[in-house]
Write a protein that holds these residues in place. Structure first.
Motif, mmCIF file in Angstrom:
data_model
loop_
_atom_site.group_PDB
_atom_site.id
_atom_site.type_symbol
_atom_site.label_atom_id
_atom_site.label_comp_id
_atom_site.label_asym_id
_atom_site.label_seq_id
_atom_site.Cartn_x
_atom_site.Cartn_y
_atom_site.Cartn_z
ATOM 1 N N GLY A 87 47.022 45.771 35.691
ATOM 2 C CA GLY A 87 49.048 45.257 35.528
ATOM 3 C C GLY A 87 49.327 44.887 36.214
ATOM 4 N N THR A 88 48.116 44.886 37.863
ATOM 5 C CA THR A 88 49.433 44.161 38.458
ATOM 6 C C THR A 88 49.277 42.705 38.885
ATOM 7 O OG1 THR A 88 47.222 44.137 40.325
ATOM 8 C CG2 THR A 88 47.991 46.398 39.658
ATOM 9 N N GLY A 89 49.085 41.914 38.029
ATOM 10 C CA GLY A 89 49.342 40.060 38.270
ATOM 11 C C GLY A 89 48.310 40.033 36.874
ATOM 12 N N LYS A 90 48.596 38.623 36.216
ATOM 13 C CA LYS A 90 48.658 37.910 35.047
ATOM 14 C C LYS A 90 47.948 36.883 35.558
ATOM 15 C CE LYS A 90 53.587 38.304 34.935
ATOM 16 N NZ LYS A 90 55.188 36.817 34.306
ATOM 17 N N VAL A 91 47.088 36.825 34.090
ATOM 18 C CA VAL A 91 45.488 36.006 34.135
ATOM 19 C C VAL A 91 46.014 34.846 33.188
ATOM 20 C CG1 VAL A 91 43.703 36.001 33.237
ATOM 21 C CG2 VAL A 91 44.085 38.158 35.125
ATOM 22 N N TYR A 116 41.627 40.337 34.300
ATOM 23 C CA TYR A 116 42.704 41.369 33.422
ATOM 24 C C TYR A 116 42.751 42.640 33.941
ATOM 25 C CZ TYR A 116 47.124 42.735 31.607
ATOM 26 O OH TYR A 116 48.551 42.749 30.632
ATOM 27 N N ARG A 117 41.199 43.838 33.212
ATOM 28 C CA ARG A 117 41.103 44.665 33.595
ATOM 29 C C ARG A 117 41.020 45.243 34.828
ATOM 30 N NH1 ARG A 117 38.357 43.312 28.927
ATOM 31 N NH2 ARG A 117 36.119 43.098 30.197
ATOM 32 N N MET A 175 49.854 35.475 40.245
ATOM 33 C CA MET A 175 48.954 34.435 39.087
ATOM 34 C C MET A 175 47.934 33.654 39.318
ATOM 35 S SD MET A 175 50.789 31.994 36.334
ATOM 36 C CE MET A 175 50.211 30.961 37.512
ATOM 37 N N PHE A 176 46.268 34.244 38.316
ATOM 38 C CA PHE A 176 45.801 33.167 38.768
ATOM 39 C C PHE A 176 46.225 32.729 37.292
ATOM 40 C CE2 PHE A 176 44.454 37.585 40.731
ATOM 41 C CZ PHE A 176 43.792 37.337 41.985
ATOM 42 N N THR A 177 44.927 31.663 37.621
ATOM 43 C CA THR A 177 44.809 30.409 36.358
ATOM 44 C C THR A 177 43.742 30.092 36.194
ATOM 45 O OG1 THR A 177 47.111 29.706 36.638
ATOM 46 C CG2 THR A 177 45.286 27.984 35.654
ATOM 47 N N ILE A 178 43.114 30.384 35.329
ATOM 48 C CA ILE A 178 41.357 30.075 34.727
ATOM 49 C C ILE A 178 40.971 29.255 34.295
ATOM 50 C CG2 ILE A 178 39.514 30.852 33.998
ATOM 51 C CD1 ILE A 178 40.952 33.044 35.928
ATOM 52 N N GLY A 179 40.078 27.660 35.032
ATOM 53 C CA GLY A 179 40.846 26.478 34.358
ATOM 54 C C GLY A 179 39.367 26.223 33.973
ATOM 55 N N ARG A 220 31.904 38.026 40.119
ATOM 56 C CA ARG A 220 33.037 37.433 40.265
ATOM 57 C C ARG A 220 34.451 37.731 40.001
ATOM 58 N NH1 ARG A 220 34.818 31.031 38.556
ATOM 59 N NH2 ARG A 220 35.061 30.533 40.706
ATOM 60 N N ALA A 221 35.054 38.511 38.329
ATOM 61 C CA ALA A 221 36.121 39.372 38.859
ATOM 62 C C ALA A 221 36.605 40.161 39.700
ATOM 63 C CB ALA A 221 36.238 40.034 36.921
ATOM 64 N N GLN A 222 35.656 41.107 40.164
ATOM 65 C CA GLN A 222 35.695 41.981 41.356
ATOM 66 C C GLN A 222 35.895 41.306 41.685
ATOM 67 O OE1 GLN A 222 35.433 45.197 40.464
ATOM 68 N NE2 GLN A 222 36.809 45.600 42.421
ATOM 69 N N ALA A 223 35.189 40.292 42.566
ATOM 70 C CA ALA A 223 35.431 39.959 43.869
ATOM 71 C C ALA A 223 37.436 38.641 43.950
ATOM 72 C CB ALA A 223 34.326 38.467 44.762
ATOM 73 N N LEU A 224 37.589 38.538 43.124
ATOM 74 C CA LEU A 224 39.118 37.594 42.838
ATOM 75 C C LEU A 224 39.919 38.419 42.688
ATOM 76 C CD1 LEU A 224 38.095 35.561 39.200
ATOM 77 C CD2 LEU A 224 38.268 34.640 41.962
ATOM 78 N N THR A 225 39.654 39.580 42.638
ATOM 79 C CA THR A 225 41.032 41.268 42.773
ATOM 80 C C THR A 225 41.384 40.969 44.762
ATOM 81 O OG1 THR A 225 38.920 42.743 43.331
ATOM 82 C CG2 THR A 225 40.092 41.963 40.275
ATOM 83 N N GLY A 226 40.296 40.459 45.065
ATOM 84 C CA GLY A 226 40.764 41.270 46.689
ATOM 85 C C GLY A 226 41.569 40.098 47.042
ATOM 86 N N LEU A 227 41.501 38.211 46.235
ATOM 87 C CA LEU A 227 42.861 37.271 46.652
ATOM 88 C C LEU A 227 44.210 38.285 45.940
ATOM 89 C CD1 LEU A 227 41.364 34.288 45.910
ATOM 90 C CD2 LEU A 227 41.017 35.614 47.942
#
Length: 314
Positions: free
Chosen positions: A197-201, A192-193, A1-5, A162-169
């Motif tokens: 569907g493989t993770g929660k944001v 999210y896109r 799960m990703f939490t965007i603060g 940044r979203a594209q880079a974060l998917t690597g985590l």
């Protein structure tokens, strides 16, 4: 799960960020990678050297945030720096420092889009500066509108990269906290896109509880922010509303100080100040802003605020 603060780089946000960070396995900072971050976290390199390298706009915030990060790092949590747009911007500046030409920068496919975006944003900002002191008020307002549209486009690109880079985590950590400036509102949807569907944001507005005691919104958005947000999500405004927000933003930026406010009786002095200023500026009609702006455009924030308060009492 990703939490965007979502938050600003203000001291008052750090206790809330600290609380969120401790609940995640990995923390992602909103900054380009630094080769000395690990040495700073371990205590091998002085914090002041790091702040100088990063050209910290708010040094006391940086010091206190690094103290929190050192604590978290010693708890064996992962800390990453991921901000591809700024990373590429640093590379562009380095190339120009080595006497590269614009054509040579544009020839590098990974840098071309960022260079074009920065050139357009810089041109819009320069146009604002050129007209802000001497041009008729209507032209200054138009320059604000142009810059807001360009700034929104820049935010969209930054968030997409940044979203594209974060998917690597994804898959490497179960829970990931992502630091985000308060106008990077497109980031959760972009992430999210890309996760397919493989993770929660999850989105968290760090100062939401404090803000909602005095406002219906989870963050304080100035008139210029609201204008940018509408362009960010391509939500049309009436011409009159867009002009009013641009005009109000010219007053707001003159009365808002960027200085770090020291601790006071309130745990959120910046938030309190911004809420107060928003309440004042929202009372202004377009014609009010037009009358006020010549008095404020060369004034310091304290002087400008006194002028505004006096104007509203008349």
């Amino acid at each position: 799960m990703f939490t965007i603060g979502f938050s600003t780089h203000r001291l008052e946000s750090l206790p809330f960020a600290h609380r969120e960070m401790t609940q995640h396995q990995a923390i992602v900072l909103e900054e380009p990678p630094s080769p000395i971050l690990t040495a700073v976290l371990s205590g091998e390199v002085d914090v002041e050297e790091y702040l100088w390298e990063m050209e910290a706009e708010f040094p006391e915030f940086g010091r206190q945030q690094l103290a929190i990060l050192q604590e978290i790092w010693h708890q064996k949590r992962a800390i990453r720096q991921i901000e591809p747009y700024l990373e590429r911007l640093v590379q562009i500046h380095d190339l120009f420092a080595q006497d590269a030409t614009p054509a040579e920068v544009m020839a590098r496919s990974e840098l071309k889009e960022v260079y074009q975006m920065e050139r357009e944003a810089s041109a819009a900002l320069l146009k604002f500066y050129q007209v802000s002191l001497l041009a008729p008020f209507s032209q200054v307002v138009e320059s604000v509108q142009r810059f807001a549209r360009q700034d929104a486009a820049r935010f969209r690109l930054r968030d997409a990269l940044r979203a594209q880079a974060l998917t690597g985590l994804a898959g490497r950590f179960e829970t990931i906290y992502v630091e985000a400036g308060y106008l990077h509102l497109a980031l959760p949807g972009e992430l999210y896109r890309r996760l397919n569907g493989t993770g929660k944001v999850r989105s968290v507005f760090l100062l939401k509880e404090a803000a909602r005691r005095r406002s219906p919104h989870p963050l304080v958005f100035g008139p210029g922010d609201i204008l940018t947000i509408h362009h960010l999500f391509r939500r049309p405004l009436t011409p009159e509303r867009e002009k009013l927000l641009a005009a109000q933003s010219l007053i707001y930026i003159k009365v808002l100080s960027k200085e770090e406010i020291p601790a006071s009786d309130s745990p959120t002095p910046h938030l309190d100040k911004e809420l107060h200023l928003n309440q004042l500026v929202r009372r202004l009609a377009y014609e009010d802003c037009e009358r006020l702006y010549p008095r404020l455009k060369r004034a310091t924030p304290p002087v400008a605020l006194k002028e505004l308060e006096h104007f509203l009492l008349i």
